[in-house]
Design an enzyme around this catalytic site. Structure first.
Site, PDB file in Angstrom:
ATOM      1  N   PRO A 154       0.788  -1.237   0.000  1.00 53.89           N
ATOM      2  CA  PRO A 154       0.000   0.000   0.000  1.00 53.89           C
ATOM      3  C   PRO A 154       0.818   1.283   0.000  1.00 53.89           C
ATOM      4  O   PRO A 154       1.834   1.390   0.689  1.00 53.89           O
ATOM      5  CB  PRO A 154      -0.824  -0.110   1.291  1.00 53.89           C
TER       6      PRO A 154
ATOM      7  N   ARG B  30       5.133  12.707  -1.881  1.00 56.48           N
ATOM      8  CA  ARG B  30       5.519  13.321  -0.600  1.00 56.48           C
ATOM      9  C   ARG B  30       6.657  12.527   0.020  1.00 56.48           C
ATOM     10  O   ARG B  30       6.997  11.439  -0.451  1.00 56.48           O
ATOM     11  CB  ARG B  30       4.320  13.344   0.368  1.00 56.48           C
TER      12      ARG B  30
ATOM     13  N   TYR C  43      11.723   8.442   0.996  1.00 55.39           N
ATOM     14  CA  TYR C  43      11.514   7.456  -0.067  1.00 55.39           C
ATOM     15  C   TYR C  43      12.105   7.861  -1.422  1.00 55.39           C
ATOM     16  O   TYR C  43      11.984   7.110  -2.387  1.00 55.39           O
ATOM     17  CB  TYR C  43      10.006   7.176  -0.228  1.00 55.39           C
TER      18      TYR C  43
ATOM     19  N   ALA D 101       3.258  -0.844   4.627  1.00 53.62           N
ATOM     20  CA  ALA D 101       2.752  -0.805   6.016  1.00 53.62           C
ATOM     21  C   ALA D 101       2.334  -2.188   6.518  1.00 53.62           C
ATOM     22  O   ALA D 101       2.379  -2.447   7.728  1.00 53.62           O
ATOM     23  CB  ALA D 101       1.595   0.172   6.112  1.00 53.62           C
TER      24      ALA D 101
ATOM     25  N   HIS E 285       4.393  -4.507   9.038  1.00 58.46           N
ATOM     26  CA  HIS E 285       4.382  -4.403  10.499  1.00 58.46           C
ATOM     27  C   HIS E 285       3.102  -4.942  11.128  1.00 58.46           C
ATOM     28  O   HIS E 285       2.976  -4.918  12.346  1.00 58.46           O
ATOM     29  CB  HIS E 285       4.567  -2.925  10.892  1.00 58.46           C
TER      30      HIS E 285
ATOM     31  N   ASP F 137       1.480 -15.726   6.646  1.00 58.42           N
ATOM     32  CA  ASP F 137       0.943 -17.084   6.495  1.00 58.42           C
ATOM     33  C   ASP F 137       0.856 -17.495   5.032  1.00 58.42           C
ATOM     34  O   ASP F 137       1.119 -18.650   4.689  1.00 58.42           O
ATOM     35  CB  ASP F 137      -0.445 -17.185   7.149  1.00 58.42           C
TER      36      ASP F 137
ATOM     37  N   GLU G  96      12.587  -9.830   1.065  1.00 58.72           N
ATOM     38  CA  GLU G  96      11.840  -8.646   1.529  1.00 58.72           C
ATOM     39  C   GLU G  96      12.689  -7.396   1.255  1.00 58.72           C
ATOM     40  O   GLU G  96      13.893  -7.397   1.532  1.00 58.72           O
ATOM     41  CB  GLU G  96      11.612  -8.802   3.044  1.00 58.72           C
TER      42      GLU G  96
ATOM     43  N   HIS H 215      12.798  -3.002   1.580  1.00 49.86           N
ATOM     44  CA  HIS H 215      12.249  -1.710   2.016  1.00 49.86           C
ATOM     45  C   HIS H 215      13.124  -0.603   1.474  1.00 49.86           C
ATOM     46  O   HIS H 215      14.358  -0.695   1.552  1.00 49.86           O
ATOM     47  CB  HIS H 215      12.192  -1.622   3.545  1.00 49.86           C
ATOM     48  N   LEU H 216      12.493   0.429   0.960  1.00 50.94           N
ATOM     49  CA  LEU H 216      13.247   1.579   0.444  1.00 50.94           C
ATOM     50  C   LEU H 216      14.023   2.249   1.571  1.00 50.94           C
ATOM     51  O   LEU H 216      15.191   2.608   1.421  1.00 50.94           O
ATOM     52  CB  LEU H 216      12.279   2.594  -0.175  1.00 50.94           C
ATOM     53  N   SER H 217      13.348   2.429   2.706  1.00 46.29           N
ATOM     54  CA  SER H 217      13.975   3.103   3.851  1.00 46.29           C
ATOM     55  C   SER H 217      14.534   2.053   4.804  1.00 46.29           C
ATOM     56  O   SER H 217      14.238   0.861   4.676  1.00 46.29           O
ATOM     57  CB  SER H 217      12.926   3.958   4.573  1.00 46.29           C
TER      58      SER H 217
ATOM     59  N   ARG I 279       7.884   0.554  13.248  1.00 47.00           N
ATOM     60  CA  ARG I 279       8.360   0.035  11.949  1.00 47.00           C
ATOM     61  C   ARG I 279       9.456  -1.010  12.120  1.00 47.00           C
ATOM     62  O   ARG I 279       9.896  -1.638  11.156  1.00 47.00           O
ATOM     63  CB  ARG I 279       8.885   1.169  11.064  1.00 47.00           C
TER      64      ARG I 279
HETATM   65  O1  CA2 Z   1      10.662   1.737   3.390  1.00 38.96           O
HETATM   66  C1  CA2 Z   1       9.784   1.095   2.824  1.00 38.96           C
HETATM   67  O2  CA2 Z   1       9.894   0.637   1.696  1.00 38.96           O
HETATM   68  C2  CA2 Z   1       8.423   0.895   3.533  1.00 38.96           C
HETATM   69  O3  CA2 Z   1       7.990  -0.441   3.270  1.00 38.96           O
HETATM   70  C3  CA2 Z   1       7.482   1.915   2.902  1.00 38.96           C
HETATM   71  C4  CA2 Z   1       6.104   2.001   3.551  1.00 38.96           C
HETATM   72  C5  CA2 Z   1       6.221   2.089   5.077  1.00 38.96           C
HETATM   73  O4  CA2 Z   1       4.935   1.983   5.655  1.00 38.96           O
HETATM   74  C6  CA2 Z   1       7.131   1.009   5.664  1.00 38.96           C
HETATM   75  O5  CA2 Z   1       7.223   1.184   7.056  1.00 38.96           O
HETATM   76  C7  CA2 Z   1       8.503   1.076   5.035  1.00 38.96           C
HETATM   77  C8  CA2 Z   1       5.353   3.231   2.990  1.00 38.96           C
HETATM   78  C9  CA2 Z   1       5.090   3.167   1.492  1.00 38.96           C
HETATM   79  C10 CA2 Z   1       4.951   4.474   0.786  1.00 38.96           C
HETATM   80  O6  CA2 Z   1       4.453   5.519   1.582  1.00 38.96           O
HETATM   81  C11 CA2 Z   1       4.412   6.813   1.084  1.00 38.96           C
HETATM   82  C12 CA2 Z   1       4.267   7.812   2.017  1.00 38.96           C
HETATM   83  C13 CA2 Z   1       4.218   9.124   1.594  1.00 38.96           C
HETATM   84  C14 CA2 Z   1       4.306   9.433   0.245  1.00 38.96           C
HETATM   85  C15 CA2 Z   1       4.436   8.437  -0.688  1.00 38.96           C
HETATM   86  C16 CA2 Z   1       4.482   7.111  -0.266  1.00 38.96           C
END
Ligand code: CA2
Length: 145
Positions: A9, A17, A22, A76, A79, A86, A97, A99-101, A110
């Site tokens: 998601p 943003r 990201y 998201a 977490h 499962d 797996e 994650h960008l961050s 997180r």
């Molecule tokens: O670091 C990652 O790749 C995450 O999986 C990205 C998720 C975050 O909930 C995880 O904790 C770490 C968030 C996806 C994108 O969220 C956005 C937020 C603001 C603007 C654009 C995308």
């Protein structure tokens, strides 16, 4: 190898943003990057993104017997989702797996990942490059190291 890449998601909102977390590039750029990386590494990839947990469970289930590996950024749901954990356990497909961050240096909530409990490897904090590293895992060299 035949690989399925799943993005969870809000990743479709990339670039809109939070560029400091990201990056500035948008989701289309990420998809192009994954496709180009897969081509270079000799993989066949299917890309899937959804904002819905059940749809992600469905695509994981339908990967059974079809894909040799999964690359997933559950976003998201990382977490929260026992259902995705499962499903990955049920199909038994090797999963990396991404994650960008770096989820380990951000908010407390997180730091825990359900998907890490089943993933053969977790890659965090490398931005787009993390997906390439995940695809590299499924090359002969990556699998043997
Ligand atoms: O670091 C990652 O790749 C995450 O999986 C990205 C998720 C975050 O909930 C995880 O904790 C770490 C968030 C996806 C994108 O969220 C956005 C937020 C603001 C603007 C654009 C995308």
């Amino acid at each position: 190898m035949k690989l399925l890449v799943i993005n969870g998601p809000n990743l479709n909102m990339l670039g809109i943003r939070e560029p400091s977390i990201y990056g500035k590039e948008d989701f289309a750029a990420l998809q192009n990057y994954i496709r180009a990386s897969a081509k270079e590494l000799g993989h066949t990839v299917t890309l899937f993104q959804s904002n819905h947990e059940g749809e992600i469970v469905d695509v994981i289930q339908s990967a059974y017997g079809v894909y040799e590996g999964i690359v997933i950024n559950p976003a998201a749901y990382t977490h929260t989702s026992v259902a995705i954990l499962d499903a990955l356990k049920a199909v038994g497909i090797p999963t990396v797996e991404v994650h960008l961050s770096d989820i380990h240096t951000r908010e407390e909530f997180r730091k825990h990942s359900y998907v890490s409990l089943v993933a053969v490897k977790t890659i965090c904090g490398l931005g787009f490059e993390g997906y390439r590293k995940a695809l590299e895992y499924f090359t002969e060299e990556g699998l043997s190291s």
